[in-house]
Design a protein around this motif. Structure first.
Motif, PDB file in Angstrom:
ATOM      1  N   ARG A  41       2.265   0.646   4.426  1.00 38.03           N
ATOM      2  CA  ARG A  41       2.162  -0.573   5.209  1.00 38.03           C
ATOM      3  C   ARG A  41       1.491  -1.639   4.341  1.00 38.03           C
ATOM      4  O   ARG A  41       1.077  -1.366   3.203  1.00 38.03           O
ATOM      5  CB  ARG A  41       1.357  -0.339   6.492  1.00 38.03           C
ATOM      6  CG  ARG A  41       1.890   0.799   7.391  1.00 38.03           C
ATOM      7  CD  ARG A  41       1.183   0.780   8.738  1.00 38.03           C
ATOM      8  NE  ARG A  41       1.381   2.016   9.494  1.00 38.03           N
ATOM      9  CZ  ARG A  41       2.444   2.292  10.240  1.00 38.03           C
ATOM     10  NH1 ARG A  41       3.425   1.411  10.318  1.00 38.03           N
ATOM     11  NH2 ARG A  41       2.540   3.420  10.912  1.00 38.03           N
ATOM     12  N   GLN A  42       1.346  -2.822   4.871  1.00 33.91           N
ATOM     13  CA  GLN A  42       0.652  -3.898   4.167  1.00 33.91           C
ATOM     14  C   GLN A  42      -0.840  -3.770   4.460  1.00 33.91           C
ATOM     15  O   GLN A  42      -1.363  -4.339   5.408  1.00 33.91           O
ATOM     16  CB  GLN A  42       1.193  -5.261   4.620  1.00 33.91           C
ATOM     17  CG  GLN A  42       2.647  -5.497   4.269  1.00 33.91           C
ATOM     18  CD  GLN A  42       2.874  -5.503   2.767  1.00 33.91           C
ATOM     19  OE1 GLN A  42       2.129  -6.127   2.009  1.00 33.91           O
ATOM     20  NE2 GLN A  42       3.920  -4.802   2.331  1.00 33.91           N
ATOM     21  N   TRP A  43      -1.542  -3.009   3.602  1.00 31.55           N
ATOM     22  CA  TRP A  43      -2.922  -2.634   3.895  1.00 31.55           C
ATOM     23  C   TRP A  43      -3.910  -3.731   3.539  1.00 31.55           C
ATOM     24  O   TRP A  43      -3.661  -4.542   2.633  1.00 31.55           O
ATOM     25  CB  TRP A  43      -3.296  -1.365   3.133  1.00 31.55           C
ATOM     26  CG  TRP A  43      -2.398  -0.206   3.394  1.00 31.55           C
ATOM     27  CD1 TRP A  43      -1.539   0.388   2.526  1.00 31.55           C
ATOM     28  CD2 TRP A  43      -2.251   0.508   4.636  1.00 31.55           C
ATOM     29  NE1 TRP A  43      -0.871   1.426   3.142  1.00 31.55           N
ATOM     30  CE2 TRP A  43      -1.287   1.522   4.436  1.00 31.55           C
ATOM     31  CE3 TRP A  43      -2.836   0.381   5.903  1.00 31.55           C
ATOM     32  CZ2 TRP A  43      -0.897   2.401   5.437  1.00 31.55           C
ATOM     33  CZ3 TRP A  43      -2.459   1.264   6.902  1.00 31.55           C
ATOM     34  CH2 TRP A  43      -1.502   2.256   6.674  1.00 31.55           C
ATOM     35  N   ALA A  44      -5.055  -3.721   4.232  1.00 34.41           N
ATOM     36  CA  ALA A  44      -6.165  -4.604   3.880  1.00 34.41           C
ATOM     37  C   ALA A  44      -6.671  -4.228   2.488  1.00 34.41           C
ATOM     38  O   ALA A  44      -6.587  -3.062   2.077  1.00 34.41           O
ATOM     39  CB  ALA A  44      -7.281  -4.479   4.913  1.00 34.41           C
ATOM     40  N   PRO A  45      -7.220  -5.185   1.726  1.00 36.77           N
ATOM     41  CA  PRO A  45      -7.610  -4.912   0.334  1.00 36.77           C
ATOM     42  C   PRO A  45      -8.602  -3.763   0.173  1.00 36.77           C
ATOM     43  O   PRO A  45      -8.519  -3.011  -0.804  1.00 36.77           O
ATOM     44  CB  PRO A  45      -8.235  -6.236  -0.118  1.00 36.77           C
ATOM     45  CG  PRO A  45      -7.578  -7.271   0.734  1.00 36.77           C
ATOM     46  CD  PRO A  45      -7.365  -6.619   2.075  1.00 36.77           C
ATOM     47  N   ASP A  46      -9.549  -3.597   1.111  1.00 39.63           N
ATOM     48  CA  ASP A  46     -10.580  -2.581   0.923  1.00 39.63           C
ATOM     49  C   ASP A  46     -10.088  -1.163   1.168  1.00 39.63           C
ATOM     50  O   ASP A  46     -10.788  -0.197   0.856  1.00 39.63           O
ATOM     51  CB  ASP A  46     -11.801  -2.872   1.814  1.00 39.63           C
ATOM     52  CG  ASP A  46     -11.453  -2.944   3.286  1.00 39.63           C
ATOM     53  OD1 ASP A  46     -10.338  -3.384   3.609  1.00 39.63           O
ATOM     54  OD2 ASP A  46     -12.301  -2.566   4.108  1.00 39.63           O
ATOM     55  N   VAL A  47      -8.868  -1.008   1.712  1.00 44.42           N
ATOM     56  CA  VAL A  47      -8.270   0.318   1.877  1.00 44.42           C
ATOM     57  C   VAL A  47      -6.857   0.342   1.291  1.00 44.42           C
ATOM     58  O   VAL A  47      -6.027   1.160   1.678  1.00 44.42           O
ATOM     59  CB  VAL A  47      -8.242   0.746   3.372  1.00 44.42           C
ATOM     60  CG1 VAL A  47      -9.639   1.068   3.870  1.00 44.42           C
ATOM     61  CG2 VAL A  47      -7.596  -0.336   4.247  1.00 44.42           C
ATOM     62  N   ALA A  48      -6.611  -0.549   0.332  1.00 40.61           N
ATOM     63  CA  ALA A  48      -5.256  -0.675  -0.214  1.00 40.61           C
ATOM     64  C   ALA A  48      -4.846   0.547  -1.016  1.00 40.61           C
ATOM     65  O   ALA A  48      -3.667   0.897  -1.068  1.00 40.61           O
ATOM     66  CB  ALA A  48      -5.177  -1.928  -1.093  1.00 40.61           C
ATOM     67  N   GLN A  49      -5.809   1.207  -1.664  1.00 36.78           N
ATOM     68  CA  GLN A  49      -5.511   2.381  -2.480  1.00 36.78           C
ATOM     69  C   GLN A  49      -6.004   3.641  -1.776  1.00 36.78           C
ATOM     70  O   GLN A  49      -6.962   3.599  -0.997  1.00 36.78           O
ATOM     71  CB  GLN A  49      -6.176   2.264  -3.854  1.00 36.78           C
ATOM     72  CG  GLN A  49      -5.807   1.008  -4.617  1.00 36.78           C
ATOM     73  CD  GLN A  49      -4.336   0.937  -4.944  1.00 36.78           C
ATOM     74  OE1 GLN A  49      -3.679   1.954  -5.175  1.00 36.78           O
ATOM     75  NE2 GLN A  49      -3.784  -0.276  -4.960  1.00 36.78           N
ATOM     76  N   GLN A  50      -5.370   4.759  -2.079  1.00 35.93           N
ATOM     77  CA  GLN A  50      -5.770   6.033  -1.489  1.00 35.93           C
ATOM     78  C   GLN A  50      -6.501   6.888  -2.514  1.00 35.93           C
ATOM     79  O   GLN A  50      -6.054   7.039  -3.655  1.00 35.93           O
ATOM     80  CB  GLN A  50      -4.547   6.800  -0.977  1.00 35.93           C
ATOM     81  CG  GLN A  50      -4.039   6.312   0.361  1.00 35.93           C
ATOM     82  CD  GLN A  50      -2.982   7.239   0.926  1.00 35.93           C
ATOM     83  OE1 GLN A  50      -1.869   7.297   0.422  1.00 35.93           O
ATOM     84  NE2 GLN A  50      -3.317   7.968   1.980  1.00 35.93           N
TER      85      GLN A  50
END
Length: 346
Positions: free
Chosen positions: A94-103
């Motif tokens: 999805r289009q994630w917020a920057p602070d959770v953009a990476q896993q």
């Protein structure tokens, strides 16, 4: 005859209550899940109004000697909603917020752990930061401490729970890595405790520097943050750290929805700890997460030269966190005065 009539009324009352509960649940499901496809609140409100009207009509039929018709209509509509609900699956794209953009992900080879996408943001405001995602290596033989942080934003009963691991290599200051189970927000999405009941958010596991993940809460968001030292054998520390890595890898492989009660920052941690320390008792404070420190203290797991009230007062880090200069060791500064568990034997 009177007993039979009374029994029929009782059954109708119970059926009406269950039908109304179904109406309420479906309203929540429709409202939150249709937010992406039906942007207009008025349009969603109209759809909910139709559903509520049909539901109330079915309850009306139940009391007008046309129960079969009412139950049939209601059952078919609810079955359709449940089938649609079951089709909604979590996603990692999805289009994630920057602070959770990476896993976060990791590999464990003996004593060495390699982590990918450790967060090390430099926050300027509560919503603006210089983003840094880094690869880190950790030697589990150097793992010497576990701390629990609780961050309060909506009263004493609700807190976000974080767990921080300390490593010592004998060459420099102790380095810390903090794990946090969070919602994985999409861009411009905000946390909603009610939405957390209705598949609004995926689950995210973040590993970050304390200067990032604790400081943004104490200094930028204005949350009240407490830090407690937890007494734990090294073997349990190691197992818990690896459990976090395993959970991160599992979320990469199979995304999962966040749930406000049953899959949140506290219950996920408790499930991991319970696998390491069998027999941990269930407790209402696992749901009222703001009281989790009292639960941990009742197990004798907090470093405690004093009573809990004194420990809690010393654990409050906000003033110390706000006083830390950029060139100062943030983790060491916020622990000043916090009772520390003794170093566990190797």
């Amino acid at each position: 005859m009177r007993i039979a009539a009374f029994f029929i009324v009782l059954v109708k009352l119970l059926a009406s209550l269950l039908m109304l509960l179904g109406v309420v649940w479906a309203c929540g499901a429709l409202w939150f899940q249709l937010a992406q496809s039906v942007k207009s609140g008025s349009a969603r409100g109209l759809l909910l109004g139709v559903w509520v009207g049909v539901g109330l009509y079915c309850v009306y039929l139940l009391w007008q000697q046309r129960a079969a018709k009412g139950l049939l209509i209601y059952g078919l509509l609810l079955a359709g909603i449940l089938a649609w609900w079951a089709s909604i699956q979590p996603s990692n794209t999805r289009q994630w917020a920057p602070d959770v953009a990476q896993q976060l992900s990791g590999t464990v080879q003996g004593d060495l752990v390699q982590l990918h996408n450790v967060r090390n943001f430099d926050w300027q405001t509560a919503s603006k930061a210089t983003a840094r995602w880094e690869d880190r290596s950790y030697d589990l033989r150097q793992l010497v401490s576990v701390d629990m942080a609780t961050s309060y934003w909506m009263g004493p009963a609700i807190a976000h729970t974080l767990v921080s691991f300390g490593f010592e290599d004998g060459k420099g200051p102790r380095r810390y890595l903090t794990f946090s189970v969070e919602i994985r927000k999409e861009r411009n999405e905000q946390f909603s405790a009610v939405g957390g009941f209705f598949k609004q958010f995926e689950l995210s596991l973040v590993a970050a520097e304390e200067r990032d993940i604790l400081r943004v809460r104490s200094n930028m968001r204005g949350e009240e943050v407490y830090l407690y030292s937890v007494a734990m054998p090294r073997a349990a520390m190691r197992s818990l750290f690896i459990a976090y890595v395993d959970k991160a890898n599992a979320l990469v492989e199979t995304p999962q929805f966040y749930h406000t009660l049953f899959a949140n920052c506290t219950t996920i941690v408790f499930d991991m700890v319970r696998r390491i320390v069998p027999g941990l008792p269930m407790d209402w404070r696992l749901l009222a997460s703001g009281y989790l420190p009292q639960y941990v203290d009742s197990l004798g797991a907090l470093a405690r030269p004093n009573d809990f009230e004194a420990i809690q007062a010393a654990a409050h880090i906000n003033a110390r966190a706000k006083a830390v200069r950029p060139d100062t060791d943030f983790s060491a500064a916020i622990r000043q005065g916090v009772p520390q568990a003794p170093l566990p034997p190797p």
